[in-house]
Write a protein that holds these residues in place. Structure first.
Motif, PDB file in Angstrom:
ATOM      1  N   GLN A  72       0.852  -1.186   0.000  1.00 32.68           N
ATOM      2  CA  GLN A  72       0.000   0.000   0.000  1.00 32.68           C
ATOM      3  C   GLN A  72       0.893   1.242   0.000  1.00 32.68           C
ATOM      4  OE1 GLN A  72      -3.671  -0.489  -0.019  1.00 32.68           O
ATOM      5  NE2 GLN A  72      -2.592  -2.300  -0.743  1.00 32.68           N
ATOM      6  N   PRO A  73       0.365   2.400  -0.329  1.00 30.46           N
ATOM      7  CA  PRO A  73       1.191   3.615  -0.395  1.00 30.46           C
ATOM      8  C   PRO A  73       1.879   3.982   0.931  1.00 30.46           C
ATOM      9  CG  PRO A  73      -0.924   3.995  -1.462  1.00 30.46           C
ATOM     10  CD  PRO A  73      -1.000   2.655  -0.799  1.00 30.46           C
ATOM     11  N   LYS A  74       1.223   3.728   2.049  1.00 31.95           N
ATOM     12  CA  LYS A  74       1.804   4.056   3.350  1.00 31.95           C
ATOM     13  C   LYS A  74       2.957   3.093   3.661  1.00 31.95           C
ATOM     14  CE  LYS A  74       0.527   4.521   8.196  1.00 31.95           C
ATOM     15  NZ  LYS A  74      -0.472   4.179   9.202  1.00 31.95           N
ATOM     16  N   ALA A  75       4.032   3.613   4.231  1.00 29.66           N
ATOM     17  CA  ALA A  75       5.215   2.798   4.549  1.00 29.66           C
ATOM     18  C   ALA A  75       4.849   1.599   5.415  1.00 29.66           C
ATOM     19  CB  ALA A  75       6.248   3.653   5.265  1.00 29.66           C
ATOM     20  N   ASP A  76       5.454   0.447   5.123  1.00 34.64           N
ATOM     21  CA  ASP A  76       5.293  -0.778   5.906  1.00 34.64           C
ATOM     22  C   ASP A  76       3.850  -1.268   5.982  1.00 34.64           C
ATOM     23  OD1 ASP A  76       8.048  -1.005   6.502  1.00 34.64           O
ATOM     24  OD2 ASP A  76       7.852   0.304   8.242  1.00 34.64           O
ATOM     25  N   VAL A  87      -5.821  -5.090   6.641  1.00 36.31           N
ATOM     26  CA  VAL A  87      -4.687  -4.206   6.350  1.00 36.31           C
ATOM     27  C   VAL A  87      -3.676  -4.370   7.475  1.00 36.31           C
ATOM     28  CG1 VAL A  87      -3.940  -1.824   6.026  1.00 36.31           C
ATOM     29  CG2 VAL A  87      -6.116  -2.582   5.070  1.00 36.31           C
ATOM     30  N   ILE A  88      -2.447  -4.700   7.088  1.00 36.47           N
ATOM     31  CA  ILE A  88      -1.383  -4.972   8.045  1.00 36.47           C
ATOM     32  C   ILE A  88      -0.354  -3.853   7.963  1.00 36.47           C
ATOM     33  CG2 ILE A  88       0.486  -6.564   8.621  1.00 36.47           C
ATOM     34  CD1 ILE A  88      -1.344  -8.756   7.339  1.00 36.47           C
ATOM     35  N   THR A  89      -0.091  -3.243   9.112  1.00 37.55           N
ATOM     36  CA  THR A  89       0.939  -2.204   9.202  1.00 37.55           C
ATOM     37  C   THR A  89       2.021  -2.703  10.144  1.00 37.55           C
ATOM     38  OG1 THR A  89      -0.720  -0.486   8.840  1.00 37.55           O
ATOM     39  CG2 THR A  89       1.414   0.217   9.721  1.00 37.55           C
ATOM     40  N   PHE A  90       3.198  -2.947   9.584  1.00 35.55           N
ATOM     41  CA  PHE A  90       4.316  -3.449  10.377  1.00 35.55           C
ATOM     42  C   PHE A  90       4.891  -2.328  11.235  1.00 35.55           C
ATOM     43  CE2 PHE A  90       3.971  -6.423   6.885  1.00 35.55           C
ATOM     44  CZ  PHE A  90       4.130  -7.642   7.519  1.00 35.55           C
ATOM     45  N   THR A  91       5.345  -2.698  12.427  1.00 37.74           N
ATOM     46  CA  THR A  91       5.980  -1.737  13.336  1.00 37.74           C
ATOM     47  C   THR A  91       7.468  -2.039  13.409  1.00 37.74           C
ATOM     48  OG1 THR A  91       5.407  -3.170  15.213  1.00 37.74           O
ATOM     49  CG2 THR A  91       3.901  -1.361  14.725  1.00 37.74           C
ATOM     50  N   ARG A  92       8.246  -0.987  13.640  1.00 40.45           N
ATOM     51  CA  ARG A  92       9.705  -1.125  13.690  1.00 40.45           C
ATOM     52  C   ARG A  92      10.262  -0.547  14.980  1.00 40.45           C
ATOM     53  NH1 ARG A  92      12.291  -2.221   8.718  1.00 40.45           N
ATOM     54  NH2 ARG A  92      10.847  -2.287   6.966  1.00 40.45           N
ATOM     55  N   ASP A  93      11.393  -1.084  15.393  1.00 45.35           N
ATOM     56  CA  ASP A  93      12.129  -0.542  16.525  1.00 45.35           C
ATOM     57  C   ASP A  93      12.696   0.818  16.098  1.00 45.35           C
ATOM     58  OD1 ASP A  93      15.074  -0.274  17.790  1.00 45.35           O
ATOM     59  OD2 ASP A  93      13.752  -1.307  19.215  1.00 45.35           O
ATOM     60  N   ALA A  94      12.525   1.830  16.924  1.00 43.58           N
ATOM     61  CA  ALA A  94      12.957   3.190  16.565  1.00 43.58           C
ATOM     62  C   ALA A  94      14.463   3.273  16.357  1.00 43.58           C
ATOM     63  CB  ALA A  94      12.517   4.171  17.641  1.00 43.58           C
ATOM     64  N   ALA A  95      15.237   2.541  17.134  1.00 43.76           N
ATOM     65  CA  ALA A  95      16.696   2.638  17.044  1.00 43.76           C
ATOM     66  C   ALA A  95      17.277   1.778  15.925  1.00 43.76           C
ATOM     67  CB  ALA A  95      17.325   2.248  18.382  1.00 43.76           C
TER      68      ALA A  95
END
Length: 118
Positions: A72-76, A87-95
């Protein structure tokens, strides 16, 4: 005439090499999402497995069969081709920027899962 042919050949080879590198980079970036994810106790879904194959991403909830995940257009963010259309939105570690889990929007609900350690 030979000069024009030579330049055309160089441009064709450069284009081919560039597209091959783009496919490899895409496949490599999809590997960041691959793995097993666990939902909280009591969730209607226990496990979700994400795999990549030939530059495409797939997801499988428990053992209900895998479905393609469409970028999808939105990142991750990916949309499942399942009948639920989650709709799946992956989360990432900030560091580290590594994928740590995801949220899934499905039938008006939002479920969260954490990525299992390999």
């Amino acid at each position: 005439m030979k000069r024009i042919f030579f330049f055309g050949l160089i441009i064709s080879l450069f284009t081919l090499a560039t597209s091959a590198n783009a496919q490899t980079a895409s496949a490599d970036s999809l590997m960041a999402y691959s793995g097993s994810y666990t939902f909280a106790s009591g969730s209607p879904i226990q496990k979700f497995t994400v795999t990549s194959d030939k530059g495409e991403l797939f997801g499988e909830a428990d053992s209900y069969g895998k479905n393609k995940l469409l970028k999808q257009p939105k990142a991750d963010t990916y949309k499942s081709t399942s009948s639920y259309g989650s709709v799946i939105t992956f989360t990432r570690d900030a560091a580290t920027k590594s994928v740590t889990g995801f949220t899934m929007a499905i039938e008006g609900n939002e479920l969260s899962a954490k990525k299992d350690k390999p």
